[in-house]
Design an enzyme around this catalytic site. Structure first.
Site, PDB file in Angstrom:
ATOM      1  N   HIS A 133      -6.210   9.707  -0.352  1.00  0.00           N
ATOM      2  CA  HIS A 133      -6.884   9.720   0.951  1.00  0.00           C
ATOM      3  C   HIS A 133      -6.063  10.342   2.073  1.00  0.00           C
ATOM      4  O   HIS A 133      -6.525  10.355   3.228  1.00  0.00           O
ATOM      5  CB  HIS A 133      -7.335   8.302   1.333  1.00  0.00           C
ATOM      6  CG  HIS A 133      -6.231   7.297   1.366  1.00  0.00           C
ATOM      7  ND1 HIS A 133      -5.907   6.521   0.278  1.00  0.00           N
ATOM      8  CD2 HIS A 133      -5.387   6.924   2.342  1.00  0.00           C
ATOM      9  CE1 HIS A 133      -4.912   5.718   0.603  1.00  0.00           C
ATOM     10  NE2 HIS A 133      -4.578   5.947   1.859  1.00  0.00           N
ATOM     11  N   HIS A 182       0.861  -1.181   0.000  1.00  0.00           N
ATOM     12  CA  HIS A 182       0.000   0.000   0.000  1.00  0.00           C
ATOM     13  C   HIS A 182       0.892   1.224   0.000  1.00  0.00           C
ATOM     14  O   HIS A 182       1.582   1.498   0.993  1.00  0.00           O
ATOM     15  CB  HIS A 182      -0.920   0.017   1.214  1.00  0.00           C
ATOM     16  CG  HIS A 182      -1.720   1.281   1.312  1.00  0.00           C
ATOM     17  ND1 HIS A 182      -2.599   1.668   0.341  1.00  0.00           N
ATOM     18  CD2 HIS A 182      -1.760   2.251   2.265  1.00  0.00           C
ATOM     19  CE1 HIS A 182      -3.145   2.823   0.676  1.00  0.00           C
ATOM     20  NE2 HIS A 182      -2.647   3.205   1.842  1.00  0.00           N
ATOM     21  N   ASP A 220       1.103   5.076  -0.198  1.00  0.00           N
ATOM     22  CA  ASP A 220       0.430   6.373  -0.114  1.00  0.00           C
ATOM     23  C   ASP A 220       1.074   7.374  -1.062  1.00  0.00           C
ATOM     24  O   ASP A 220       2.302   7.550  -1.049  1.00  0.00           O
ATOM     25  CB  ASP A 220       0.532   6.924   1.312  1.00  0.00           C
ATOM     26  CG  ASP A 220      -0.369   6.193   2.282  1.00  0.00           C
ATOM     27  OD1 ASP A 220      -1.568   6.091   1.993  1.00  0.00           O
ATOM     28  OD2 ASP A 220       0.125   5.712   3.318  1.00  0.00           O
ATOM     29  N   ASP A 240      -7.589   1.517   2.574  1.00  0.00           N
ATOM     30  CA  ASP A 240      -7.151   2.451   3.615  1.00  0.00           C
ATOM     31  C   ASP A 240      -8.061   3.647   3.854  1.00  0.00           C
ATOM     32  O   ASP A 240      -7.994   4.235   4.923  1.00  0.00           O
ATOM     33  CB  ASP A 240      -5.735   2.944   3.300  1.00  0.00           C
ATOM     34  CG  ASP A 240      -5.057   3.583   4.498  1.00  0.00           C
ATOM     35  OD1 ASP A 240      -5.450   3.278   5.638  1.00  0.00           O
ATOM     36  OD2 ASP A 240      -4.141   4.393   4.310  1.00  0.00           O
TER      37      ASP A 240
END
Length: 1031
Positions: free
Chosen positions: A471, A73, A75, A197
């Site tokens: 996000h 994951h 970001d 997430d």
């Protein structure tokens, strides 16, 4: 996110790449036996089956199949900037380097043909891809073709679902999915949406995913109470019916909750960032732990499987920025799979040449004989979904959303709905500017890109806007320097669009001018209008129908003459701002659909008559009732407090007492109940009752024939202007808040609250990403019996564009100019959080308090207040929200330009449409798609049963053949929402909901002369066009 947890490079072609060298060296280090090496080469050669469900691994029908999903994951900004994450800079802040993750994963996949991996964020992958050699790119294409490298979601980023607008979501998904389609064709098309997430999940997001053609949706974060109930009921997977207007299954989406957010099970994290023990399968080693690990895994898998309805369960084997050393992960996963399954693969045989596993195998065989019925396999989200679909079960249906999210008592993630309001506004303004840029690029064609002002391009702003949907970006949940970098990316993206607009406006107007873009009009700064005695104002309207707009520009003192495109004088006034004394010029502009009007402004006198000030209150007011009005509305203010007191709709004979004022919640830093503090993510006031900013407001009233205003000053850091223009059916409240004082060591969360006597019985309504409306109920969740631990924060919901309350007869609606958190904490009341400044981190990974610096400490915004009957209110708030989002764009020139070319006649008014769109139809997208192609989206912007007496909820049919004035549509193809599949060829997995059977209608033949839109329907087209010479 860890505790939970720019223009990109151009293609490298065949040039030398250090990645290619590492790829070659990783192959050399394997030292495979010749036969096995040839076997792997065969697997990696072109000609394998097309990627999709048919490439999924075999499962065991009579066993519990555990799907191991290897993933990272990444970001797109959080504790580090996008570039710092990609290049692995500032690893002392967070060890993360995305380029190395992708290098390492590709090597690891080549080492063992059963391995699979999932990647999501195209903002990173596209940058990495363009830096690879042709040879490396071909290797990756083969891995994708074989289904061993699978893309999930496929957007530029994994967008937030609370603070985002649906138009920006569609844009960022389109950008990422187009990259995949252009690079890998249908082999790379994601089948599964993957939002592991984001901090809560919106119904509109699910609807958009369904309309994009996704077969299913998996997410990680679910309210802790909701999760416990779903486990007991075996409802961790169900069908989400994500629209109340679209006919099923159009917006139906199979949705699953992942068992462990998106992290590995405890004790099974084998990344270089983890501390779990690796698999030691040598029985002669004193560190031998294989038997214990397998036993723990079997217990874990069996327990987890009890919460799901099929004989399949999934485990996410990865987390934030993991797999930089992919060999660590895969080597241990290989062993785990081999030990649990007791199957001697080629790799196991190879290992047996080097060591003996006989003793270990005997003990594990005994374990299987004692009842272990678990099969472990490398899998992907799509392959897991495929097995669920093949189970042919009937699934429960969800019709609400997953807000608000809490990960424990007193821990509601509702603060980020409002965090960093300046960045949230900048993002919304940039969406507007991007749509204008896209439209003019489409209307003018190649001349917009290459013209007298240089090279104009919409791509940089498109990519920057896509990054902002991440996000941890628009949410305001990154560190300060990262938030600054997000703003920088937007600012950089505006530049090439300003060049594009200059090229396009010059061609369309027939005149080369020195165009000036006033980016600081919100603070009354525009150098050209403030220093020039004569100038022109170009007002561009991005909507599909004409608009009237009051133009406000900062100017020098004096009297001005304003003339319209036909050289007729229009009314104008110079109004002096009581707060600053700076003069502003006002004049009404009428602008055609998808076009512009050019107004000429000249100063005729340096002396200006002052606007009438009826009241000037330097002290606490004790005067007669104040009021402002136009032909539709009257707003009155309390004579003692100066607060808004009543709103009247004169032509509908509606009157509602409305008190509006500002309050602040004292942010908790932890207490005896919980040590949870308010922070960037979490909203937690120390007490439920907010504190008034002031008990009265110092007021000034300004009245002219073009505007009536009440200026309210509540404190040194909070003020507001309540405004009415002629013809306006809403009240405009322009608030200014900041810098919020924190010298008293109290963090403050500031709200604007409206109190009325409406009997609302605990109900209120908020939009979902700016589109459909959801009913909310105080201290209630539709899916479970709520144990409310935070009576304020636990009732906050995301408000992307509007919130309203109604008693069934009268409705009060407040529209926002950015995403905010809002609620109704008592009957007849609604509130919106406008700003927050905090002194303590909320312990969700950011590691710094939300104590903004720079321009973010001082914020200005607007609330638009509508009062109407409940039956007619939707017509007002739908059309006003559209106009607010895509407000006209103002461009200035000195008006002394040269002819664009010899034959060009000056043009002071232009429309890109041959006829206006009906009010229920919104032009969502008009953008370049290729050298001779455009992307076009039309949407019905009304839901079922909200069209009122104007019948705006009825289906609408359009003739697109000659709709646009500057180009001719030569060929039209309809696609899915993200434009990566032809609609006629797109198909989705079919699911059986427990609400009964649903029909799957065939796609009708496309007729450009008759395009029908049903309520809330979006239709997407790729049009081959030919631009007209005289455009």
């Amino acid at each position: 996110m860890g505790a939970r947890a720019l223009p990109f490079g151009v293609g490298a072609g065949g040039r030398w790449s250090p990645v290619g060298c590492r790829m070659n060296s990783c192959l050399l280090r394997l030292r495979l036996p010749p036969v096995l090496f040839l076997f792997l080469l065969l697997l990696a050669t072109p000609g394998a089956r097309a990627a999709g469900y048919e490439t999924c691994p075999e499962v065991q029908p009579d066993m519990l199949n555990v799907h191991l999903v290897a993933h990272t994951h990444d970001d797109v900004g959080w504790l580090k900037t996008v570039d710092q994450y990609y290049y692995g800079i500032k690893n002392d802040v967070q060890h993360a380097g995305v380029q190395y993750i992708l290098d390492s994963v590709i090597c690891a996949l080549l080492a063992e043909p059963t391995r699979r991996f999932v990647y999501v964020e195209m903002a990173f992958f596209s940058r990495w891809w363009h830096q690879q050699t042709n040879a490396t790119q071909e290797i990756v294409r083969n891995l994708v073709r074989q289904g061993r490298l699978e893309f999930a979601n496929g957007g530029w980023v994994m967008n937030d679902e609370a603070a985002t607008h649906y138009g920006a979501i569609v844009d960022q998904m389109t950008l990422g999915l187009r990259f995949l389609e252009d690079t890998f064709g249908s082999d790379g098309r994601p089948r599964v949406a993957w939002h592991i997430d984001p901090f809560g999940h919106s119904r509109e997001q699910a609807s958009l995913f369904a309309q994009m053609g996704f077969d299913g949706f998996f997410f990680g974060r679910l309210d802790y109470q909701d999760k416990l109930v779903r486990k007991k009921r075996q409802e961790m997977e169900q069908v989400w019916r994500a629209s109340a207007s679209l006919k099923p299954p159009t917006a139906d989406l199979f949705t699953g909750v992942l068992p462990n957010n998106y992290n590995p099970p405890e004790g099974f994290c084998w990344d270089m960032l983890c501390a779990d023990r690796p698999v030691v399968d040598d029985p002669h080693s004193p560190e031998y732990n294989a038997k214990e690990l397998v036993s723990n895994f079997l217990q874990l898998a069996t327990a987890q499987g009890q919460y799901y309805r099929t004989n399949h369960t999934v485990m996410t084997m990865g987390s934030d920025f993991q797999y930089e050393n992919a060999n660590m992960w895969f080597k241990n996963l290989d062993k785990l799979i081999q030990l649990v399954n007791m199957q001697v693969s080629v790799s196991a045989l190879w290992d047996l040449c080097c060591r003996s596993l006989a003793t270990s195998f005997l003990s594990l065989e005994q374990q299987q004989a004692n009842g272990s019925r678990v099969n472990v396999l490398y899998s992907t989200p799509a392959c897991y979904l495929w097995e669920l679909n093949k189970a042919n079960l009937t699934w429960s249906v969800k019709e609400d959303d997953f807000f608000p999210y809490a990960d424990g008592p007193h821990m509601f993630w509702t603060g980020y709905f409002s965090s960093r309001p300046a960045l949230k506004r900048y993002e919304r303004l940039s969406y507007n500017f991007l749509q204008v840029c896209n439209q003019l690029e489409a209307l003018v064609g190649p001349a917009a890109n290459v013209g007298p002002y240089g090279y104009g391009d919409s791509a940089p702003l498109n990519e920057a806007m896509a990054v902002l949907q991440h996000h941890d970006a628009v949410t305001g949940t990154s560190r300060q320097h990262v938030a600054d970098d997000y703003a920088r990316q937007l600012s950089v993206g505006w530049g090439p669009c300003e060049v594009l607009l200059s090229n396009a406006l010059a061609k369309l107007s027939g005149s080369k001018q020195s165009f000036s873009f006033c980016r600081d009009l919100n603070v009354s700064i525009c150098p050209l209008s403030q220093t020039s005695a004569q100038f022109q104002v170009i007002v561009y309207n991005p909507l599909g129908r004409k608009v009237d707009q009051m133009v406000r520009l900062p100017v020098r003192e004096g009297v001005y003459l304003v003339k319209d495109p036909r050289n007729k004088t229009v009314p104008s006034r110079v109004v002096e701002l009581p707060s600053s004394g700076n003069p502003e010029l006002l004049f009404p502009a009428l602008v055609p659909a998808l076009g512009f009007s050019i107004y000429s402004v000249s100063q005729v006198s340096v002396q200006s008559p002052k606007a009438r000030r009826l009241h000037s209150r330097p002290q606490k007011p004790r005067s007669p009732v104040l009021s402002i009005k136009n032909e539709h509305l009257r707003a009155t203010f309390h004579p003692d407090t100066g607060f808004l007191r009543t709103i009247e709709v004169l032509d509908r004979k509606l009157t509602l007492p409305v008190s509006q004022a500002f309050f602040w919640y004292n942010a908790s830093t932890g207490d005896q109940q919980s040590d949870q503090a308010s922070g960037a993510y979490i909203f937690r006031p120390s007490q439920p009752k907010p504190i008034p900013v002031s008990h009265w407001a110092q007021t000034h009233v300004v009245k002219t024939d073009l505007v009536q205003e009440v200026h309210q000053n509540f404190s040194a850091w909070c003020s507001q202007v309540v405004r009415l223009y002629p013809g306006q059916r809403h009240l405009e409240l322009e608030w200014t808040v900041g810098p919020i004082p924190v010298g008293d060591k109290w963090g403050k969360e500031v709200i604007s609250r409206f109190d009325t006597p409406l009997r609302t019985l605990g109900f209120f309504y908020t939009d979902s990403n700016g589109r459909e409306i959801l009913e909310r109920r105080r201290d209630y969740r539709p899916s479970w019996d709520l144990n409310q631990t935070e009576p304020v924060a636990g009732n906050y919901y995301p408000v992307s564009s509007r919130i309203y309350i109604t008693d069934g007869k009268m409705q009060l609606t407040v529209l926002t100019d950015r995403s905010q958190g809002g609620s109704s904490l008592r009957d007849g009341s609604l509130e919106l959080m406008v700003h927050r400044r905090l002194l303590k981190d909320d312990n969700r990974g950011v590691g710094e308090a939300l104590l903004e610096s720079g321009s973010g400490v001082w914020v200005r915004g607007r609330h638009l207040v509508l009062l109407d009957t409940a039956s007619e209110a939707a017509a007002g708030h739908r059309l006003l929200a559209e106009k607010e989002l895509l407000a006209p764009q103002v461009v200035l020139t000195l008006g002394r330009g040269r002819s664009y070319h010899r034959r060009a006649a000056p043009r002071k008014q232009f429309s890109g449409l041959s006829r206006e769109l009906p009010p229920s139809v919104h032009l969502l997208t008009l953008a370049r798609w290729g050298p001779d192609a455009l992307l076009l989206r039309l949407e019905h912007q009304f839901a079922q049963e909200e069209g009122s007496s104007r019948n705006l909820s009825s289906p609408v049919t359009l003739d697109m053949r000659d709709l646009f004035s500057t180009f001719t549509i030569v060929h039209l193809q309809e696609t899915t929402l993200a434009a990566n599949q032809l609609r006629a060829r797109a198909s989705r997995l079919k699911w059986t909901p427990d609400t009964g059977p649903i029909s799957h209608p065939t796609v009708p033949r496309l007729d450009p002369a008759s395009i029908t839109l049903q309520p809330m329907e979006i239709r997407t087209f790729v049009a081959s066009v030919q631009w007209k010479e005289d455009s």
